[in-house]
Design a protein around this motif. Sequence first.
Motif, PDB file in Angstrom:
ATOM      1  N   GLU A   6       0.828  -1.197   0.000  1.00 47.99           N
ATOM      2  CA  GLU A   6       0.000   0.000   0.000  1.00 47.99           C
ATOM      3  C   GLU A   6       0.862   1.247   0.000  1.00 47.99           C
ATOM      4  OE1 GLU A   6      -3.125  -1.762   3.259  1.00 47.99           O
ATOM      5  OE2 GLU A   6      -3.221   0.381   2.813  1.00 47.99           O
ATOM      6  N   SER A   7       0.304   2.335  -0.520  1.00 49.08           N
ATOM      7  CA  SER A   7       0.966   3.631  -0.434  1.00 49.08           C
ATOM      8  C   SER A   7      -0.100   4.720  -0.399  1.00 49.08           C
ATOM      9  CB  SER A   7       1.922   3.844  -1.609  1.00 49.08           C
ATOM     10  OG  SER A   7       1.229   3.793  -2.828  1.00 49.08           O
ATOM     11  N   GLY A   8       0.309   5.884   0.001  1.00 49.45           N
ATOM     12  CA  GLY A   8      -0.612   6.999   0.168  1.00 49.45           C
ATOM     13  C   GLY A   8      -0.919   7.191   1.636  1.00 49.45           C
ATOM     14  N   GLY A   9      -1.978   7.884   1.929  1.00 51.96           N
ATOM     15  CA  GLY A   9      -2.314   8.162   3.309  1.00 51.96           C
ATOM     16  C   GLY A   9      -1.575   9.383   3.811  1.00 51.96           C
ATOM     17  N   GLY A  10      -1.829   9.722   5.057  1.00 50.36           N
ATOM     18  CA  GLY A  10      -1.185  10.882   5.650  1.00 50.36           C
ATOM     19  C   GLY A  10      -2.185  11.758   6.374  1.00 50.36           C
ATOM     20  N   LEU A  11      -1.769  12.999   6.595  1.00 44.77           N
ATOM     21  CA  LEU A  11      -2.591  13.973   7.311  1.00 44.77           C
ATOM     22  C   LEU A  11      -3.218  14.945   6.312  1.00 44.77           C
ATOM     23  CD1 LEU A  11      -3.525  15.390   9.941  1.00 44.77           C
ATOM     24  CD2 LEU A  11      -1.350  16.655   9.879  1.00 44.77           C
ATOM     25  N   VAL A  12      -4.511  15.170   6.441  1.00 49.95           N
ATOM     26  CA  VAL A  12      -5.211  16.083   5.539  1.00 49.95           C
ATOM     27  C   VAL A  12      -6.252  16.858   6.338  1.00 49.95           C
ATOM     28  CG1 VAL A  12      -6.927  14.354   4.872  1.00 49.95           C
ATOM     29  CG2 VAL A  12      -6.425  16.254   3.320  1.00 49.95           C
ATOM     30  N   SER A  17      -8.600  16.027   0.088  1.00 53.04           N
ATOM     31  CA  SER A  17      -8.610  14.774  -0.676  1.00 53.04           C
ATOM     32  C   SER A  17      -7.292  14.025  -0.492  1.00 53.04           C
ATOM     33  CB  SER A  17      -8.807  15.066  -2.167  1.00 53.04           C
ATOM     34  OG  SER A  17     -10.049  15.694  -2.413  1.00 53.04           O
ATOM     35  N   LEU A  18      -7.389  12.716  -0.639  1.00 53.03           N
ATOM     36  CA  LEU A  18      -6.221  11.839  -0.641  1.00 53.03           C
ATOM     37  C   LEU A  18      -6.485  10.697  -1.602  1.00 53.03           C
ATOM     38  CD1 LEU A  18      -5.177  11.315   3.112  1.00 53.03           C
ATOM     39  CD2 LEU A  18      -3.818  12.430   1.329  1.00 53.03           C
ATOM     40  N   ARG A  19      -5.409  10.110  -2.120  1.00 54.79           N
ATOM     41  CA  ARG A  19      -5.552   8.910  -2.937  1.00 54.79           C
ATOM     42  C   ARG A  19      -4.638   7.822  -2.389  1.00 54.79           C
ATOM     43  NH1 ARG A  19      -4.634   7.485  -9.337  1.00 54.79           N
ATOM     44  NH2 ARG A  19      -2.423   7.445  -8.734  1.00 54.79           N
ATOM     45  N   LEU A  20      -5.228   6.673  -2.159  1.00 54.68           N
ATOM     46  CA  LEU A  20      -4.478   5.504  -1.718  1.00 54.68           C
ATOM     47  C   LEU A  20      -4.252   4.581  -2.909  1.00 54.68           C
ATOM     48  CD1 LEU A  20      -6.378   4.620   1.600  1.00 54.68           C
ATOM     49  CD2 LEU A  20      -4.510   6.250   1.243  1.00 54.68           C
ATOM     50  N   SER A  21      -3.114   3.902  -2.891  1.00 58.46           N
ATOM     51  CA  SER A  21      -2.796   2.924  -3.922  1.00 58.46           C
ATOM     52  C   SER A  21      -2.432   1.605  -3.271  1.00 58.46           C
ATOM     53  CB  SER A  21      -1.619   3.396  -4.782  1.00 58.46           C
ATOM     54  OG  SER A  21      -1.900   4.620  -5.401  1.00 58.46           O
ATOM     55  N   CYS A  22      -2.665   0.520  -4.005  1.00 59.75           N
ATOM     56  CA  CYS A  22      -2.347  -0.804  -3.480  1.00 59.75           C
ATOM     57  C   CYS A  22      -2.020  -1.710  -4.651  1.00 59.75           C
ATOM     58  CB  CYS A  22      -3.517  -1.346  -2.678  1.00 59.75           C
ATOM     59  SG  CYS A  22      -3.187  -2.938  -1.898  1.00 59.75           S
ATOM     60  N   ALA A  23      -0.824  -2.270  -4.650  1.00 58.74           N
ATOM     61  CA  ALA A  23      -0.370  -3.102  -5.753  1.00 58.74           C
ATOM     62  C   ALA A  23      -0.118  -4.525  -5.293  1.00 58.74           C
ATOM     63  CB  ALA A  23       0.904  -2.517  -6.353  1.00 58.74           C
ATOM     64  N   ASN A  73      -5.690  -2.750 -14.370  1.00 60.13           N
ATOM     65  CA  ASN A  73      -5.491  -4.197 -14.497  1.00 60.13           C
ATOM     66  C   ASN A  73      -4.067  -4.541 -14.906  1.00 60.13           C
ATOM     67  OD1 ASN A  73      -8.106  -4.933 -13.777  1.00 60.13           O
ATOM     68  ND2 ASN A  73      -8.856  -4.671 -15.872  1.00 60.13           N
ATOM     69  N   ALA A  74      -3.504  -3.722 -15.779  1.00 58.71           N
ATOM     70  CA  ALA A  74      -2.159  -4.015 -16.274  1.00 58.71           C
ATOM     71  C   ALA A  74      -1.124  -4.011 -15.148  1.00 58.71           C
ATOM     72  CB  ALA A  74      -1.773  -3.019 -17.357  1.00 58.71           C
ATOM     73  N   LYS A  75      -1.402  -3.232 -14.127  1.00 58.74           N
ATOM     74  CA  LYS A  75      -0.453  -3.114 -13.022  1.00 58.74           C
ATOM     75  C   LYS A  75      -0.910  -3.870 -11.781  1.00 58.74           C
ATOM     76  CE  LYS A  75       1.027   1.523 -14.475  1.00 58.74           C
ATOM     77  NZ  LYS A  75       1.143   2.947 -14.059  1.00 58.74           N
ATOM     78  N   SER A  76      -2.061  -4.559 -11.859  1.00 60.32           N
ATOM     79  CA  SER A  76      -2.627  -5.247 -10.690  1.00 60.32           C
ATOM     80  C   SER A  76      -2.665  -4.299  -9.497  1.00 60.32           C
ATOM     81  CB  SER A  76      -1.806  -6.502 -10.355  1.00 60.32           C
ATOM     82  OG  SER A  76      -1.878  -7.440 -11.392  1.00 60.32           O
ATOM     83  N   THR A  77      -3.149  -3.121  -9.765  1.00 57.66           N
ATOM     84  CA  THR A  77      -3.156  -2.063  -8.757  1.00 57.66           C
ATOM     85  C   THR A  77      -4.573  -1.513  -8.605  1.00 57.66           C
ATOM     86  OG1 THR A  77      -0.880  -1.452  -9.265  1.00 57.66           O
ATOM     87  CG2 THR A  77      -2.217   0.194  -8.126  1.00 57.66           C
ATOM     88  N   MET A  78      -4.935  -1.213  -7.374  1.00 59.04           N
ATOM     89  CA  MET A  78      -6.203  -0.550  -7.130  1.00 59.04           C
ATOM     90  C   MET A  78      -5.950   0.778  -6.437  1.00 59.04           C
ATOM     91  SD  MET A  78      -8.001  -2.351  -3.850  1.00 59.04           S
ATOM     92  CE  MET A  78      -7.150  -3.807  -3.301  1.00 59.04           C
ATOM     93  N   TYR A  79      -6.926   1.649  -6.545  1.00 63.08           N
ATOM     94  CA  TYR A  79      -6.829   2.980  -5.971  1.00 63.08           C
ATOM     95  C   TYR A  79      -8.096   3.295  -5.183  1.00 63.08           C
ATOM     96  CZ  TYR A  79      -3.398   3.184  -9.727  1.00 63.08           C
ATOM     97  OH  TYR A  79      -2.350   2.911 -10.569  1.00 63.08           O
ATOM     98  N   LEU A  80      -7.949   4.182  -4.230  1.00 68.38           N
ATOM     99  CA  LEU A  80      -9.102   4.720  -3.523  1.00 68.38           C
ATOM    100  C   LEU A  80      -8.960   6.235  -3.499  1.00 68.38           C
ATOM    101  CD1 LEU A  80     -11.700   3.989  -1.936  1.00 68.38           C
ATOM    102  CD2 LEU A  80     -10.340   4.250   0.157  1.00 68.38           C
TER     103      LEU A  80
END
Length: 120
Positions: A6-12, A17-23, A73-80
Amino acid sequence: QVQVVESGGGLVQPGGSLRLSCAASGSIYKILSMGWYRQAPGKMREMVAILTSGDVTNYGDSVKGRFTISRDNAKSTMYLQMNSLKPEDTAVYYCRFVVQQYTFTQSTYWGQGTQVTVSS
């Protein structure tokens, strides 16, 4: 084996807005579903958003209209993508993949969790 990062997150600030990623990587034949969950201190883990291989989405009532789950799909990654964040969105966010591996077994893998804090 499958690795999930996972990546992203933090203080806002509230309203931000924030975007999280997960590969996911490794021995994956097919991703059956992917999703985001969160757990706030003293509370049970709850579903935030789910996206199936058939492009069916499901959102928790508290985030509908504000959060969007998507994938590459190409990167097997999802985002929020999280918009209009509120203090009550503060939690540790976890991603989850349900995959079919080359052995045709179905397995579930979780990310390590990332902290999201919404505060002024």
